[in-house]
Design a protein around this motif. Structure first.
Motif, PDB file in Angstrom:
ATOM      1  N   ILE A  68       8.550   0.967   3.269  1.00 46.35           N
ATOM      2  CA  ILE A  68       9.965   1.063   2.854  1.00 46.35           C
ATOM      3  C   ILE A  68       9.984   2.247   1.900  1.00 46.35           C
ATOM      4  N   THR A  69      10.902   3.138   2.037  1.00 45.13           N
ATOM      5  CA  THR A  69      11.046   4.573   1.245  1.00 45.13           C
ATOM      6  C   THR A  69      11.747   4.172   0.294  1.00 45.13           C
ATOM      7  N   LEU A  70      11.587   4.326  -1.284  1.00 51.59           N
ATOM      8  CA  LEU A  70      12.319   4.258  -2.324  1.00 51.59           C
ATOM      9  C   LEU A  70      12.416   5.541  -3.014  1.00 51.59           C
ATOM     10  N   ASN A  71      13.469   5.706  -3.630  1.00 55.46           N
ATOM     11  CA  ASN A  71      13.843   6.776  -4.413  1.00 55.46           C
ATOM     12  C   ASN A  71      13.044   6.422  -5.886  1.00 55.46           C
ATOM     13  N   CYS A  72      12.368   7.456  -6.466  1.00 57.17           N
ATOM     14  CA  CYS A  72      11.598   6.939  -7.593  1.00 57.17           C
ATOM     15  C   CYS A  72      12.043   8.171  -8.640  1.00 57.17           C
ATOM     16  N   ILE A  73      12.906   8.937  -8.583  1.00 63.73           N
ATOM     17  CA  ILE A  73      13.339  10.082  -9.404  1.00 63.73           C
ATOM     18  C   ILE A  73      13.498   9.648 -10.741  1.00 63.73           C
ATOM     19  N   ASP A  74      14.583   8.429 -11.163  1.00 60.10           N
ATOM     20  CA  ASP A  74      14.665   8.114 -12.305  1.00 60.10           C
ATOM     21  C   ASP A  74      13.321   7.185 -12.774  1.00 60.10           C
ATOM     22  N   LEU A  84       0.761  -1.016  -0.130  1.00 60.96           N
ATOM     23  CA  LEU A  84       0.022   0.064  -0.032  1.00 60.96           C
ATOM     24  C   LEU A  84       0.915   1.152  -0.121  1.00 60.96           C
ATOM     25  N   SER A  85       0.336   2.181  -0.668  1.00 61.55           N
ATOM     26  CA  SER A  85       1.245   3.434  -0.807  1.00 61.55           C
ATOM     27  C   SER A  85       0.862   4.493   0.627  1.00 61.55           C
ATOM     28  N   CYS A  86       1.974   5.005   1.214  1.00 64.99           N
ATOM     29  CA  CYS A  86       1.810   5.154   2.387  1.00 64.99           C
ATOM     30  C   CYS A  86       1.926   6.924   2.329  1.00 64.99           C
ATOM     31  N   ASP A  87       1.768   7.415   3.426  1.00 64.14           N
ATOM     32  CA  ASP A  87       2.069   8.944   3.725  1.00 64.14           C
ATOM     33  C   ASP A  87       3.538   9.361   3.432  1.00 64.14           C
ATOM     34  N   GLY A  88       4.110  10.179   2.898  1.00 68.47           N
ATOM     35  CA  GLY A  88       5.330  10.704   2.486  1.00 68.47           C
ATOM     36  C   GLY A  88       5.785  10.521   0.773  1.00 68.47           C
ATOM     37  N   THR A  89       4.686   9.565   0.312  1.00 61.18           N
ATOM     38  CA  THR A  89       5.016   9.359  -1.226  1.00 61.18           C
ATOM     39  C   THR A  89       4.823  10.461  -2.144  1.00 61.18           C
ATOM     40  N   SER A  90       5.738  10.843  -2.692  1.00 56.88           N
ATOM     41  CA  SER A  90       5.619  12.006  -3.627  1.00 56.88           C
ATOM     42  C   SER A  90       6.227  11.763  -5.055  1.00 56.88           C
ATOM     43  N   ASP A  91       6.684  12.832  -5.995  1.00 61.30           N
ATOM     44  CA  ASP A  91       7.216  12.856  -7.184  1.00 61.30           C
ATOM     45  C   ASP A  91       8.515  12.171  -7.086  1.00 61.30           C
ATOM     46  N   SER A  92       9.244  12.216  -6.003  1.00 61.83           N
ATOM     47  CA  SER A  92      10.589  11.748  -5.856  1.00 61.83           C
ATOM     48  C   SER A  92      10.761  10.419  -5.082  1.00 61.83           C
ATOM     49  N   VAL A  93       9.842  10.361  -4.126  1.00 59.36           N
ATOM     50  CA  VAL A  93       9.851   8.784  -3.242  1.00 59.36           C
ATOM     51  C   VAL A  93       8.681   8.305  -3.531  1.00 59.36           C
ATOM     52  N   VAL A  94       8.647   7.051  -3.137  1.00 64.41           N
ATOM     53  CA  VAL A  94       7.447   6.219  -2.791  1.00 64.41           C
ATOM     54  C   VAL A  94       7.548   5.323  -1.586  1.00 64.41           C
ATOM     55  N   VAL A  95       6.558   5.571  -0.677  1.00 63.51           N
ATOM     56  CA  VAL A  95       6.576   4.875   0.445  1.00 63.51           C
ATOM     57  C   VAL A  95       5.656   3.706   0.441  1.00 63.51           C
ATOM     58  N   ILE A  96       5.967   2.447   0.334  1.00 59.43           N
ATOM     59  CA  ILE A  96       5.165   1.342   0.407  1.00 59.43           C
ATOM     60  C   ILE A  96       5.236   0.493   1.676  1.00 59.43           C
ATOM     61  N   TRP A  97       4.104   0.176   1.813  1.00 60.83           N
ATOM     62  CA  TRP A  97       3.843  -0.740   2.980  1.00 60.83           C
ATOM     63  C   TRP A  97       3.484  -1.938   2.694  1.00 60.83           C
ATOM     64  N   THR A  99      18.455  -1.681  -3.922  1.00 63.84           N
ATOM     65  CA  THR A  99      17.064  -2.022  -3.549  1.00 63.84           C
ATOM     66  C   THR A  99      16.491  -0.867  -3.000  1.00 63.84           C
ATOM     67  N   LEU A 100      16.862   0.206  -2.725  1.00 66.79           N
ATOM     68  CA  LEU A 100      16.054   1.256  -2.366  1.00 66.79           C
ATOM     69  C   LEU A 100      15.820   2.406  -3.379  1.00 66.79           C
ATOM     70  N   THR A 101      15.945   2.003  -4.747  1.00 71.04           N
ATOM     71  CA  THR A 101      15.710   2.647  -5.946  1.00 71.04           C
ATOM     72  C   THR A 101      14.639   2.107  -6.637  1.00 71.04           C
ATOM     73  N   ALA A 102      13.485   2.661  -7.105  1.00 71.34           N
ATOM     74  CA  ALA A 102      12.428   1.939  -7.709  1.00 71.34           C
ATOM     75  C   ALA A 102      12.770   2.279  -9.310  1.00 71.34           C
ATOM     76  N   THR A 103      12.780   1.243  -9.878  1.00 73.36           N
ATOM     77  CA  THR A 103      12.863   1.376 -11.590  1.00 73.36           C
ATOM     78  C   THR A 103      11.334   1.544 -12.111  1.00 73.36           C
ATOM     79  N   MET A 104      10.281   0.978 -11.453  1.00 73.61           N
ATOM     80  CA  MET A 104       9.109   1.047 -11.756  1.00 73.61           C
ATOM     81  C   MET A 104       7.980   1.152 -10.869  1.00 73.61           C
ATOM     82  N   VAL A 105       6.840   1.971 -10.868  1.00 72.76           N
ATOM     83  CA  VAL A 105       5.897   1.988  -9.779  1.00 72.76           C
ATOM     84  C   VAL A 105       4.534   1.966 -10.472  1.00 72.76           C
ATOM     85  N   VAL A 106       3.570   1.085 -10.041  1.00 73.75           N
ATOM     86  CA  VAL A 106       2.418   0.935 -11.000  1.00 73.75           C
ATOM     87  C   VAL A 106       1.342   0.877  -9.794  1.00 73.75           C
TER      88      VAL A 106
END
Length: 272
Positions: free
Chosen positions: A72-78, A52-65, A104-111
């Protein structure tokens, strides 16, 4: 609100854990090793992280529970710059994340899987049958509409696609009830509609399972066969979904439901 959201997440985690205890019932495909359980496909080799997407998710990071574990907080800029954020995730949405193998703390794809659910269609036109292959009745009907009226009577676009539902259930879109049961009476022919029954994600791709033949466990002697359609996700925004399959690009549009998708085509068919 945060406490309330946390409780919801924990409840969902417990429910999913209970559901995972159900036994597999059907082997779908030997190559991808897909097993059907009572409520969802189980796919070996899928490295997508779900949660689940959690509080803190933005254009630069995604926080997934994740459904199992801590947030887990992942960098999603790329991923954002490469157009690999498919559907903007909102707090509480069910999402899937592909992670960089070296970081593993960098997201290459978010759906956004919640945004992916719904009815999606694209227009399909029929083609004229060869005159010599038509039944006599179809030939008479065609000759009675040799002018432009044949376009309004027979060249009617239909909406093809699928509905993605909860618990990985799927339904085909494109079937239209005919005013008569004789397919040969029509001077046009539409592409076949696949009988989609399930959907799942596999390493960032959308996979649709279709079933043909009889029903599993039935004693009518008809062989049940399954097929898999793998589609690459290109973009998802509001009412638009772009998928590619075997190099072919499909532009889907969101519909209210399967019945509404072909309402006009159904009404014209029943008037024939």
């Amino acid at each position: 609100m945060k406490i309330h959201f946390s409780i919801v997440c924990l409840c969902l985690t417990a429910l999913i854990a209970l559901g995972g205890c159900k036994k597999s019932t059907e082997k779908i495909d030997d190559q991808t090793d897909v097993m059907m359980t009572d409520d969802a496909p189980v796919v070996k080799g899928d490295s997508m992280l779900y949660g689940l997407s959690c509080d803190g998710t933005s254009d630069s990071v995604v926080v997934i529970w994740p459904f199992y574990g801590d947030p887990i907080t992942l960098n999603c800029i790329d991923a954002k710059e490469n157009g690999m954020v498919i559907g903007k995730p909102e707090i509480g949405d069910w999402i899937g994340v592909m992670r960089d193998q070296q970081d593993t703390l960098t997201a290459t794809m978010v759906v956004n899987l919640d945004a992916l659910k719904g009815t999606w269609t694209y227009p399909v036109m029929p083609v004229m049958k060869e005159f010599q292959n038509m039944s006599r009745r179809a030939q008479r009907r065609m000759m009675a509409h040799v002018d432009d009226s044949i376009k309004s009577n027979f060249l009617i676009p239909r909406e093809y696609g699928f509905t993605l539902k909860r618990n990985h259930n799927a339904q085909a879109v494109g079937r239209v009830m005919r005013s008569n049961t004789l397919e040969d009476d029509s001077p046009v022919i539409y592409p076949p509609v696949k009988n989609y029954i399930k959907w799942y994600m596999l390493n960032g791709n959308l996979v649709l399972i279709s079933r043909e033949g009889g029903f599993p466990g039935a004693k009518d002697g008809k062989k049940v066969t399954y097929s898999l359609d793998t589609l690459q996700l290109e973009s998802l925004s509001g009412d638009s979904l772009i998928l590619t399959q075997n190099g072919i690009r499909y532009n889907f549009h969101r519909k209210l439901n399967a019945m509404e998708a072909n309402k006009v085509a159904q009404e014209k068919e029943m008037k024939k």
